[in-house]
Design an enzyme around this catalytic site. Structure first.
Site, PDB file in Angstrom:
ATOM      1  CG  HIS A 137      32.976  46.574  38.776  1.00  0.00           C
ATOM      2  ND1 HIS A 137      33.478  46.226  40.014  1.00  0.00           N
ATOM      3  CD2 HIS A 137      33.102  47.931  38.694  1.00  0.00           C
ATOM      4  CE1 HIS A 137      33.890  47.321  40.643  1.00  0.00           C
ATOM      5  NE2 HIS A 137      33.665  48.371  39.866  1.00  0.00           N
ATOM      6  CG  HIS A 184      37.446  41.130  37.707  1.00  0.00           C
ATOM      7  ND1 HIS A 184      37.218  40.123  38.615  1.00  0.00           N
ATOM      8  CD2 HIS A 184      36.890  42.248  38.244  1.00  0.00           C
ATOM      9  CE1 HIS A 184      36.551  40.610  39.649  1.00  0.00           C
ATOM     10  NE2 HIS A 184      36.337  41.902  39.440  1.00  0.00           N
TER      11      HIS A 184
END
Length: 374
Positions: A137, A184
């Site tokens: 991302h 993350h």
């Protein structure tokens, strides 16, 4: 976000430090309570329950996280093609596919886990089986934002400082969303940004050469179709199913379809590019222009969705028939010999429709003025 435990006071916010995971959490696990907003159990796997306390942060970062999902790619990138300049869309797709393929392969080669839950609460479940390092991302957001900034500077007039601020803002929002959603660590995100920045810096001097070869070399469509298909079939194998192979196949296929489509447009002599001299001054943003842009967006998205559903339906059933599987069986769709070709076929078709057919439909409907295109 914070959560409540039945009969106990709320816990203070926590931090975690494994492998650089130092983001402050806005969610905490709790037991389910009547009348509270909690997460559900998905696919039989229990997930932490949570209560949203800060709706501003929740909507901001959950929405920002969608900028790395399929729904964003199938709308934003084509919208650049339909409403600004197909040249810019082609540049974005080229850079997007490179950084995403590198990032996805690195995940499955390094095999570094996502942040553990607990202590984090993961607000996404679809990609939970994927590895964490690097954050694709973050890579995609950085690559798309700054590729658009650098390429648009060549094509249209705009305040560069404003464009830079928007590029930084979009990148930061996506990066922070990966921390907020628990998907993350800070290290994953930082590495993702650094890798994209390195790829942009190294490739930037050659963008013009790549443009020429992609549009004018006679073998460009063959390379543009065969190379992505080869990369999809040779994607690193794991000892468990992960969505990375399927997602990577989708990205490679979109790139293949668009690459061939833009080459075909060049051969047909109608690219729909902005006409120079560059950088051009964009026309004023009137209500009529906004209405026309919105109509293009809606019609274009409908065409892509129709293409996706039709080709997906047909290709999946043909492949399942060939391999003796049921098209309604979710496990069958995970088999490499079915997943790769049906997704590749579907998204190649989307890339071709986007790059070749949609703008020509706009011309027929009076939504595109060929006087501003070449």
């Amino acid at each position: 976000m914070t959560t409540k435990s039945k009969g106990k006071p709320e816990h203070p916010e926590k931090t975690h430090g494994n492998m650089g995971r130092t983001c402050k959490l806005h969610t905490e696990m709790s037991t389910e309570q009547p009348g509270t907003q909690t997460s559900n159990l998905l696919s039989g796997h229990p997930r932490p329950h949570y209560v949203v306390k800060n709706w501003l942060f929740y909507f901001l970062f959950v929405t920002s996280a969608t900028l790395g999902h399929e729904i964003f790619y199938i709308t934003f990138l084509p919208c650049i093609h339909w409403n600004l300049d197909p040249f810019l869309c082609r540049r974005l797709v080229n850079m997007w596919v490179v950084v995403m393929y590198i990032g996805q392969v690195m995940k499955d080669v390094l095999k570094l886990p996502r942040p553990p839950s607990p202590p984090v609460v993961k607000l996404e479940t679809r990609v939970d089986a994927e590895y964490g390092m690097p954050s694709t991302h973050a890579m995609a957001a950085t690559a798309i934002s700054f590729t658009l900034l650098l390429s648009a500077e060549e094509r249209v007039q705009f305040p560069f400082e404003l464009g830079l601020a928007v590029a930084v803002l979009m990148s930061v929002l996506v990066c922070l969303s990966r921390l907020y959603t628990g998907m993350h660590s800070a290290l994953d995100v930082i590495c993702g940004v650094a890798i994209s920045a390195f790829i942009i810096a190294v490739s930037y001097p050659y963008w013009g050469t790549i443009d020429y070869l992609q549009l004018h070399n006679p073998v460009a469509p063959v390379v543009g179709m065969v190379l992505p298909l080869f990369l999809a079939y040779t994607y690193p194998e794991l000892d468990h199913y992960s969505t990375t192979r399927g997602d990577t196949t989708i990205i490679l296929a979109c790139s293949a379809g668009c690459s061939v489509g833009y080459w075909v447009n060049e051969r047909l002599g109608l690219t729909f590019y902005l006409t120079g001299p560059f950088p051009v001054t964009l026309p004023p943003l009137t209500l009529a222009a906004l209405g026309c842009g919105f109509a293009r967006f809606v019609i274009g998205v409908l065409m892509l969705v129709l293409t996706r559903q039709t080709v997906r339906f047909v290709s999946l059933r043909v492949l399942c028939w060939i391999f003796g599987a049921s098209a309604s069986d979710p496990e069958a769709r995970k088999r490499k010999e079915i997943e790769v070709p049906y997704k590749f076929t579907t998204y190649v078709a989307i890339g071709l429709v986007n790059s070749i057919l949609v703008n020509r439909l706009f011309v027929k409907m009076g939504l595109w003025d060929l006087g501003d295109s070449v």
